[in-house]
Structure formats: structure tokens, C-alpha cells
Design a protein around this motif. Sequence first.
Motif, PDB file in Angstrom:
ATOM      1  N   ASP A 175      80.318  35.345 -18.864  1.00  0.00           N
ATOM      2  CA  ASP A 175      79.738  34.094 -18.362  1.00  0.00           C
ATOM      3  C   ASP A 175      80.464  33.644 -17.102  1.00  0.00           C
ATOM      4  O   ASP A 175      81.476  34.232 -16.698  1.00  0.00           O
ATOM      5  CB  ASP A 175      79.854  32.983 -19.420  1.00  0.00           C
ATOM      6  CG  ASP A 175      78.804  33.109 -20.505  1.00  0.00           C
ATOM      7  OD1 ASP A 175      77.611  33.020 -20.182  1.00  0.00           O
ATOM      8  OD2 ASP A 175      79.180  33.288 -21.685  1.00  0.00           O
ATOM      9  N   ASP A 176      79.962  32.544 -16.533  1.00  0.00           N
ATOM     10  CA  ASP A 176      80.697  31.876 -15.460  1.00  0.00           C
ATOM     11  C   ASP A 176      81.962  31.259 -16.042  1.00  0.00           C
ATOM     12  O   ASP A 176      82.027  30.910 -17.230  1.00  0.00           O
ATOM     13  CB  ASP A 176      79.832  30.775 -14.832  1.00  0.00           C
ATOM     14  CG  ASP A 176      78.690  31.357 -14.011  1.00  0.00           C
ATOM     15  OD1 ASP A 176      78.963  32.101 -13.067  1.00  0.00           O
ATOM     16  OD2 ASP A 176      77.519  31.065 -14.342  1.00  0.00           O
ATOM     17  N   ALA A 177      82.944  31.082 -15.195  1.00  0.00           N
ATOM     18  CA  ALA A 177      84.217  30.513 -15.654  1.00  0.00           C
ATOM     19  C   ALA A 177      84.050  29.106 -16.197  1.00  0.00           C
ATOM     20  O   ALA A 177      84.830  28.658 -17.038  1.00  0.00           O
ATOM     21  CB  ALA A 177      85.228  30.524 -14.503  1.00  0.00           C
TER      22      ALA A 177
ATOM     23  N   THR B 178      84.808  36.579 -17.568  1.00  0.00           N
ATOM     24  CA  THR B 178      84.011  36.014 -16.480  1.00  0.00           C
ATOM     25  C   THR B 178      83.291  37.136 -15.732  1.00  0.00           C
ATOM     26  O   THR B 178      83.676  38.314 -15.792  1.00  0.00           O
ATOM     27  CB  THR B 178      84.892  35.252 -15.481  1.00  0.00           C
ATOM     28  OG1 THR B 178      85.769  36.181 -14.833  1.00  0.00           O
ATOM     29  CG2 THR B 178      85.705  34.167 -16.186  1.00  0.00           C
ATOM     30  N   TYR B 179      82.228  36.745 -15.016  1.00  0.00           N
ATOM     31  CA  TYR B 179      81.510  37.737 -14.197  1.00  0.00           C
ATOM     32  C   TYR B 179      82.441  38.381 -13.186  1.00  0.00           C
ATOM     33  O   TYR B 179      82.360  39.594 -12.937  1.00  0.00           O
ATOM     34  CB  TYR B 179      80.353  37.045 -13.452  1.00  0.00           C
ATOM     35  CG  TYR B 179      79.178  36.705 -14.339  1.00  0.00           C
ATOM     36  CD1 TYR B 179      78.388  37.702 -14.896  1.00  0.00           C
ATOM     37  CD2 TYR B 179      78.840  35.378 -14.591  1.00  0.00           C
ATOM     38  CE1 TYR B 179      77.303  37.395 -15.699  1.00  0.00           C
ATOM     39  CE2 TYR B 179      77.758  35.047 -15.388  1.00  0.00           C
ATOM     40  CZ  TYR B 179      76.989  36.067 -15.943  1.00  0.00           C
ATOM     41  OH  TYR B 179      75.919  35.753 -16.737  1.00  0.00           O
TER      42      TYR B 179
END
Length: 629
Positions: free
Chosen positions: A268-270, A369-370
Motif C-alpha cells: 500500500d501507500d505509506a 509500501t509501493y
Amino acid sequence: MRGQHGVAEGRRTCARPIRSSYQWGTMSEKLPPVGSLVLYKNRPARVERVGDKLEILVPGGETVKVRPKDVVLLHPGPLLSLGQLQPQTGDVVTAWELLAGQVTTLAELAELAYGDYSPASAWAAWQLLEDGLYFRGEPDRVTVTAPLDVAEKQAARAAALAEKQAWAAFLERIRVRQVQPEDERYLTQVESLALGRANQSRVMHALGREETPEGAHALLLELGVWDEAVNPYPLRLGVPIHPPPQALPDLPAEPRRDLTHLLALAIDDATTETPDDALSLEGNTLWVHVADPAAVITPDSEIDLEARARAATLHLPETTVPMLPYAATPLLGLNDISPALSFGLHLAEDGRPLDFEIVPSWVRVTRLTYEAVARTIDQPPFDRLYTIAQQYQNLRQANGAVVLNLPEVDVRVQDGEVILTPVPSLPSRLLVENAMIMTGEAVARYALAHDIPLPYATQEASERNAASHSLAAMYAQRRLMRRSQYRSVPAPHAALGLTAYAQATSPLRRYLDLVVHQQLRAHVQQARLLTTQEIVTRVGAVEAVISSVRAAEQSSNQHWTLVYMRRHPDWHSQGVLVEKRGLSATLLIPELGLETTVHLTHDLPLDSAVPLRVSRVDLPNLRANFRLG
């Protein structure tokens, strides 16, 4: 010597009112004589001629013909001109006191209040009746108002006068931009208009300003009642801004497959606080683990109905308003072991799904994260996951899928500061995106094979541009694309290159994903399925509100982006030319995620970079103007 109101002091001792010598009668009994004073449409008039119709002279000098029944006789005359009807000096209060409890006539009232019965005093007495404070009625029957009623009317008039004066003082403070705390009661009307709770405003009307939410917003900013941090769009669009109040039931005791031995990656995003999906590889099986709220949320339960009314989680730069209650939501990765509904996709060598299974499960999730995954995309297990994603995307593109990579900016507010972060195009995003789409296709095909009614996501095909990855070409392609829709029967989703598709990987955030999970769980447990008509009802409920949710998100992002621009008046960057008509050009601004229109000084090819500076920010109307240079 007369008192203040012109009635001789001796009249105060009269035992009863003076009787007039004029005998009142209806117009049908007796026509008013020439030169008499009559009432016509609440204005005084002089009778000029008498016949089948009366000729009367009205204020302004106009002569009109009327029926006798259209006028009321106030005085038989002679009235030489309407100019004789001058204000009269008298003692109205004394007359009221002397007439207490009696019924009198206009003539007697005029004599007692003003000392005589003349056209002028008759007109003055009639105005007392119209005023209604001390007297009321008709010329031949005047009643006297009781003292208690007079006191109440006087108090009401005093209050009305005070309010009129307060209103005038408020408007003057508005004009000089010096509002006071006591002005809040007036300004709440303006706020109601700005928030879409009212469609008009007395304040805006009095100021001669446009009675629109945008106009009200602008005034509130000018007065300092609102500052730029006030985001009106969720409330204006009627979107809930508080989490659901309900608490979720406990997770039921049911068989779950233990998949905790698998490495489950939630990518996911941070800034993501509510992970809801994770990926695992087990040989040639791609496992997509999804949060399992349907385990505790049954169809038509109170929580289900609340989620249906919201349609989706509301993502705002300043906050996130969840579709489901915070408490006890079965998220992935927030505990050592999490419940999930796991989808097993058994893949062929070319990445094509061959078989599919659905199991309630236990998983142990690792959050990444991504950016972290992108840095190790060539290492196991990410390299294999990325290959699977690429293979699947290639299959979809061969079937007509549209892949767009337009600039995207994450807008976030932290401690009052607006942070704009361009979202990079990373291989890890492609990885996750395609895994989710693959799951949606597999769920749709599974449902068709097992006759499970679902809400299907569809999109009609649109005209296609020549294949190009330039920003201008992708912008033009997006403008051609049709809006996606939900249906109770499967249909192609052209943009994804799929013949059937059902969104199934965000049941915490999208209500129809939750419905898909409820149906799949019912199928697995051999429980009652929702009917196609029940699916149609749920689709209709979502479509009724989802556009407001999306509009609130989009407008809020624009609002905070413009707040950022106001706070950085020296901002300058580049826009990319994506469309033009002559020298009128549309530019995309990758750094802001905005588009704008400018006038070019000379012709430029599409995809040219154009230097820009902000020239004006209109926050209430969500507009920013830019200049070249």
C-alpha cells in the motif's frame, strides 16, 4: 388649549363620544355624492361624477371609472382636492381611552380624536383603523382594541423596530467588513447557503450579491468568518462526515483454512491506515487475501443498511470517513493473525487463471509500501508476482484494454499544512492493480458458472485513438471513454479488456464489493443468496449517492490544491500541452494534478512543456488562473 395630539383638554371628561349627524349606509343604498372622499384600493379618491359608474380622481391625477361597490365612503365632502388630506394633529390615545369598551363610527372617531369631522380628519381616522393598534373595523362600525392587546402590539412593534435597527446596523458592519459576535445569527443564514442547506439568503439579497453557495463562500471568506481551511464540499453535497456509530459483532466461530504459513504481502501507500488486501504465492497459485467484513455484516442488518446509504468510504485530504465502523473492523495486518476471505487463482504458465477457489482463512500479513517493493521488484517473490501481473496485463491489452498513465497527485493535509505528492508510476502498482483486476474477473466467471447473482462492473467501448503513450494522446483517450456502470447481468468492461468483471477486493471501502462478499460467503456456506432483484435494489441505492461521494472527493482535492496555491503565490512550474484549438490551449500540470486553459502567444506542438505561473486563485469557485512565463 389643545394637548399634544390636538384634542381639547375638556374632552377627556366626556361621558360618551359625540354623535355625527351623517348617517352611514351601503353603496347600494346611497351613492356617494360628487366631491365626497372614498376609499379605492386602499388609497383615497375624490368622486368626480356619479352615474352607472363613478368617476373618481386618484392620487397622481388620474381619473378612473369604477363600480359603486368598489369604493367605501369615508366622508360626504365637500373635498375640493386630494391635497386637502394633510396629516392631522390630535390626541389618539385620549380618544382610545374614552371609547374603551364601545363601538363607534369613523365620523365619531374623527371628531373625538381630531376635534372635527372633515375629509382630512376622516382620512386620518381611517389610517388609524388600517394601523390596527387602537381601533379596527369599517367606517360604520369601529371597535376599540382592548388595553392588553394594545400592549402586546406595542411590544411587538418595539421589537420589530429594534430588529430593523439591528439589521441596518449589521448591514453597515458588513459593508465595512467589521462584523461582531452578535452578527452570528445573521451569518448562519449565509453559512447555510454556502453549505447547500438553503437556496437563498436574506443577507446576500440585501447586499445585492448572487445567492449561490459559491457567492456565500466568498462573502464568508471576505468577512473572516471562514478561513481557507473550511472545506464546504462534503456537507454541501450531503455526504456524511462522521464514521458510522454502530459497533460490529464479534467474529463468528466458523471453519477457516490456515494460510498463515504463506508470506502474505499487503502492499500500500505509506499513508494507508486500513489495509484490506494482501498477496501470496503458493506454487502456481496466486492467493489474494481480502478483509472479511461480510463475516460479521449480514444483508439488511443495521450496519449493512448504513454502509449502503454511504456507498463508499469518503477519502478527503484532511480525513478519511469510513463506510464501516472503525471498531472491530476485521482489517488485514493490524494483528499478528487476521481473518480473510482468500481467493486462490491457479495459473497457467502464461499467467492465465485456470481454476479458482474461495475460502475463509487465517493469514499472517506483512505490510510493505509501493516504494519498498519497487526497489526489490527483481527479487523473489516480487519478480514472480510482477511477471504474473505483466502477463495478465498483456492478455487484457490484446483484448482491447486501455492503459493510461496520466499524472496523479496525492493531496493530504497534515497539521494544517497542505502536502502535494505526485504519485509515481511504479511496477509495484502495476503488480497490485493487475492482481486485483484478475480477482474481479475470476469472481465474475465463478459467479456465472455457479448462478450467483452479483453486481457486475461494466463499461461500453469507446472510440480509440491511435496507440500512443504521449500525455496528449492519453488525455484525448480519457475524454473519449464512457462512464463505467454497475449491472445485475454481466457485460464487457471495455477499458479493462474483460468480458465480465465484478469488483471484489475492497469490501471495507465499497459497498457493492461487500455485497459480492456476502453472496460468495452465502454460496460457500450454502445459505440463501440475494436475488437478482435484491442486487438491482442495492445497485440503485449506491448509484443514488456514489456520484456525490466522488464529487465531494474531487472538489475537496481541488479545494486544498488551491489553498496550497494561495499559500504559495510565487509558485511556478510547467504544464504539458494536451489539447489546443488555435492558440487556446489546455495544459495538464503534473505537479498539481490540475488542468488549465491558457492563450498561447504562438503555436506549439502537442506534448510541449510550457512554463507557468499562478496569477489568480478563486477558492469559492474552485478556479485558478495561470499565466505563461
